[in-house]
Design an enzyme around this catalytic site. Structure first.
Site, short mmCIF file in Angstrom:
data_model
loop_
_atom_site.label_atom_id
_atom_site.label_comp_id
_atom_site.label_asym_id
_atom_site.label_seq_id
_atom_site.Cartn_x
_atom_site.Cartn_y
_atom_site.Cartn_z
N VAL A 1 0.84 -1.20 0.00
CA VAL A 1 0.00 0.00 0.00
C VAL A 1 0.87 1.25 0.00
CG1 VAL A 1 -1.70 1.29 1.33
CG2 VAL A 1 -1.89 -1.18 1.15
N PHE B 1 -8.38 0.89 -1.38
CA PHE B 1 -9.16 -0.15 -2.06
C PHE B 1 -8.38 -0.71 -3.25
CE2 PHE B 1 -12.07 2.84 -0.01
CZ PHE B 1 -12.79 1.98 0.81
N LEU B 2 -7.05 -0.77 -3.11
CA LEU B 2 -6.22 -1.26 -4.22
C LEU B 2 -6.32 -2.77 -4.33
CD1 LEU B 2 -2.93 0.67 -3.35
CD2 LEU B 2 -4.82 1.43 -4.81
N ARG B 3 -6.40 -3.24 -5.56
CA ARG B 3 -6.32 -4.68 -5.78
C ARG B 3 -4.91 -5.01 -6.24
NH1 ARG B 3 -10.30 -5.01 -10.49
NH2 ARG B 3 -9.33 -2.98 -10.66
N LYS C 1 -14.33 0.19 4.93
CA LYS C 1 -13.34 -0.77 4.41
C LYS C 1 -13.75 -2.21 4.73
CE LYS C 1 -9.43 -2.55 3.12
NZ LYS C 1 -8.74 -2.46 1.88
N ASN D 1 -14.90 -5.02 1.82
CA ASN D 1 -14.19 -6.29 1.58
C ASN D 1 -15.06 -7.49 1.97
OD1 ASN D 1 -11.93 -5.36 0.34
ND2 ASN D 1 -10.52 -5.80 2.02
N CYS E 1 -6.00 -9.92 2.32
CA CYS E 1 -7.01 -8.90 2.70
C CYS E 1 -8.36 -9.50 3.05
CB CYS E 1 -7.15 -7.89 1.58
SG CYS E 1 -5.60 -7.09 1.22
N ARG F 1 0.08 -15.26 -0.14
CA ARG F 1 -0.57 -15.26 1.17
C ARG F 1 -2.02 -15.72 1.07
NH1 ARG F 1 0.49 -9.39 3.23
NH2 ARG F 1 0.29 -9.04 1.01
C1 UGA Z 1 -9.06 -6.96 -2.31
C2 UGA Z 1 -10.12 -5.94 -2.76
O1 UGA Z 1 -10.63 -6.32 -4.04
C3 UGA Z 1 -9.52 -4.54 -2.85
O2 UGA Z 1 -10.53 -3.61 -3.18
C4 UGA Z 1 -8.91 -4.18 -1.48
O3 UGA Z 1 -8.29 -2.92 -1.50
C5 UGA Z 1 -7.87 -5.23 -1.11
O4 UGA Z 1 -8.50 -6.52 -1.06
C6 UGA Z 1 -7.32 -4.87 0.24
O5 UGA Z 1 -8.08 -4.87 1.21
O6 UGA Z 1 -6.16 -4.45 0.33
P1 UGA Z 1 -7.06 -8.26 -3.52
O7 UGA Z 1 -6.93 -9.02 -2.24
O8 UGA Z 1 -5.83 -7.70 -4.14
O9 UGA Z 1 -8.06 -7.01 -3.32
O10 UGA Z 1 -7.69 -9.24 -4.59
P2 UGA Z 1 -9.10 -9.47 -5.29
O11 UGA Z 1 -8.98 -9.14 -6.71
O12 UGA Z 1 -10.19 -8.84 -4.55
O13 UGA Z 1 -9.22 -11.06 -5.17
C7 UGA Z 1 -9.26 -11.73 -3.90
C8 UGA Z 1 -9.48 -13.20 -4.07
O14 UGA Z 1 -10.81 -13.46 -4.50
C9 UGA Z 1 -8.57 -13.87 -5.09
O15 UGA Z 1 -8.13 -15.10 -4.56
C10 UGA Z 1 -9.47 -14.11 -6.28
O16 UGA Z 1 -9.10 -15.20 -7.08
C11 UGA Z 1 -10.79 -14.36 -5.60
N1 UGA Z 1 -11.96 -14.08 -6.47
C12 UGA Z 1 -12.22 -12.83 -6.89
C13 UGA Z 1 -12.82 -15.12 -6.81
O17 UGA Z 1 -12.61 -16.29 -6.41
N2 UGA Z 1 -13.90 -14.85 -7.59
C14 UGA Z 1 -14.17 -13.60 -8.03
O18 UGA Z 1 -15.21 -13.43 -8.73
C15 UGA Z 1 -13.31 -12.56 -7.69
#
Ligand code: UGA
Length: 438
Positions: free
Chosen positions: A11, A152-154, A207, A211, A263, A330
């Site tokens: 972040v 809210f970064l991915r 937040k 999430n 996250c 992670r």
């Molecule tokens: C997530 C949130 O999307 C961000 O908005 C937030 O800022 C971040 O957490 C955080 O709190 O720092 P992130 O963990 O980088 O972001 O990843 P995501 O893209 O949200 O995916 C999370 C998990 O869900 C992954 O394992 C992904 O494969 C899974 N996923 C996602 C699914 O299984 N199905 C989906 O339809 C979407």
């Protein structure tokens, strides 16, 4: 405007480089000397598309620098962001020791008005507590304001998310501080990104609620997928049709082995913990967490259904990271699934475009061997299991894979391929919530 960013993790580094790109003068501070030396040499400590270019560009134009000298940075800055880690303390609560340490150090240094912006994800009430810690430890009687600014970064799309966010959330009791931080983000204000200005507790809760809701969508569709398998429905059609309803929306309805990443794991646990501690249990989130755990177990059942007893079997795993475009493993489903396969006596061959080094640090087992390509993984394996939907797995030469496999079994746990086509090619194939011929 001069800004200090404390913490050069995910972040902190993305936000620091992003704010520098918005025209701010940003000094990133970390107590980890090695990390700062590496950053000063232009080395980015983790993989994030576009970050290296953004850092290099802003270091070159003199707006971004790295140091271990917190005092020097703070003395020059009006706004200090805290973006240190708040890892899970294994009882479902974030460990706030790094936030506390920084607050105490800042209290020793600060000698005129500053705005402290907390970006780290912290439980409701933490920002107020940070202010108390600062006030209790201040050497001089000067005013400081605290602003909660959750991020809210991915991972994998963090630069895009920072540059074009869906919203910016700022919480504070001080209108002056809100105006100053809004000014820090004025580049976004100009492109009409929505700003939500509110109080500290609301910003913190936004937040966790966001999430947890996203995690809920994933657990929901995973349960729908399980029903689809029983009744012969196709979860992709269900998700698409659901998503066409504007009230539901199409995103985060992709089924799979369960959500991973630090996250969602940490924030759902913390939100559930908050509810319990207030005697207002968040029952939906409790269920989301349980469904996610069960989904991983279900994936093992799928593999066993295809292969029979796993003792002595060679399982090929494609994808180790919790999602594509990151090196982060992670809470990756691959960790749990690989460990269970090993416990059940299987041998693993694995490949991931970016996550193998991180995975090796966690799973230290001589029964896991690492390969250079999907084809190498397939050689002699009894089954291939897709665990991350990296783009390079979308167009594999399936005939070559089949030739390399000792039995043509594919468990596509991210639904990368079409079941009919795989059956036509002679694979025993199963995805999640779609047709299977196993
Ligand atoms: C997530 C949130 O999307 C961000 O908005 C937030 O800022 C971040 O957490 C955080 O709190 O720092 P992130 O963990 O980088 O972001 O990843 P995501 O893209 O949200 O995916 C999370 C998990 O869900 C992954 O394992 C992904 O494969 C899974 N996923 C996602 C699914 O299984 N199905 C989906 O339809 C979407």
């Amino acid at each position: 405007m001069n800004i200090t960013m404390v913490g050069t993790g995910y972040v902190g580094l993305v936000s620091g480089a992003g704010l520098a790109d918005f025209g701010m003068q940003v000094i990133c501070v970390d107590k980890d000397t090695d990390r700062i030396e590496r950053l000063n040499r232009g080395e980015i400590p983790f993989y994030e598309p576009g970050l290296e270019e953004l850092v290099t560009k802003n270091v070159r134009n003199g707006r971004l620098s790295f140091t271990t000298d917190l005092r020097m940075a703070v003395e020059r800055s009006l706004v200090i962001f805290i973006a240190v880690g708040t890892p899970d303390n294994s009882q479902g609560q974030p460990d706030l020791s790094q936030v506390e340490e920084v607050a105490k150090r800042l209290a020793e240094i600060i000698d005129d008005y500053k705005v402290l912006v907390v970006k780290s994800t912290v439980p409701v009430g933490t920002n107020r507590w940070v202010k108390e810690v600062l006030q209790a430890n201040m050497k001089k009687d000067v005013k400081i304001d605290v602003v909660s600014n959750p991020e809210f970064l991915r991972e994998g799309s963090a630069i895009e998310d920072f540059m074009r966010p869906d919203r910016v959330v700022l919480g504070s009791d001080s209108q002056r501080a809100l105006a100053i931080v809004k000014d820090v983000y004025r580049a976004l204000y100009l492109i009409e990104s929505p700003f939500v200005l509110t109080n500290l507790e609301t910003a913190e809760l936004i937040k966790y609620a966001s999430n947890s809701f996203l995690a809920t969508k994933i657990s929901f569709i995973n349960e729908v997928a399980n029903i689809c398998e029983e009744v012969g429905a196709d979860v992709h059609h269900v998700a698409r049709a659901m998503g066409l309803d504007g009230r539901i929306g199409p995103k985060f309805l992709h089924p799979g082995p369960g959500y991973g990443g630090s996250c969602f794991h940490k924030d759902t646990l913390a939100f559930a913990h908050l509810g319990r501690s207030l005697e207002r249990p968040v029952r939906i989130v409790e269920a989301v967490i349980q469904v996610n755990r069960d989904q991983r177990k279900r994936m093992i059942t799928k593999i066993e259904d295809a292969l029979g007893p796993l003792e002595g079997k060679i399982v090929g795993i494609l994808g180790l990271t919790f999602k594509p475009n990151t090196s982060d493993v992670r809470e990756s489903p691959a960790l749990d699934i690989a460990q269970t396969l090993l416990n059940k006596g299987a041998t693993i061959k694995a490949y991931d475009p970016a996550g193998m080094d991180e995975f090796k640090k966690v799973v230290r087992d001589e029964k896991v061997s690492y390969c250079n390509s999907a084809y190498e993984v397939a050689k002699g394996a009894d089954a291939l299991v897709f665990l991350t939907e990296w783009n390079e797995f979308r167009n594999l030469d399936l005939k070559k894979l089949k030739k390399n496999l000792s039995t043509p079994v594919i468990l596509d746990l991210r639904n990368i391929y079409e079941p009919e086509r795989m059956a036509e090619l002679g694979f025993k194939y199963s995805g999640v919530g779609r047709g299977t011929n196993i």
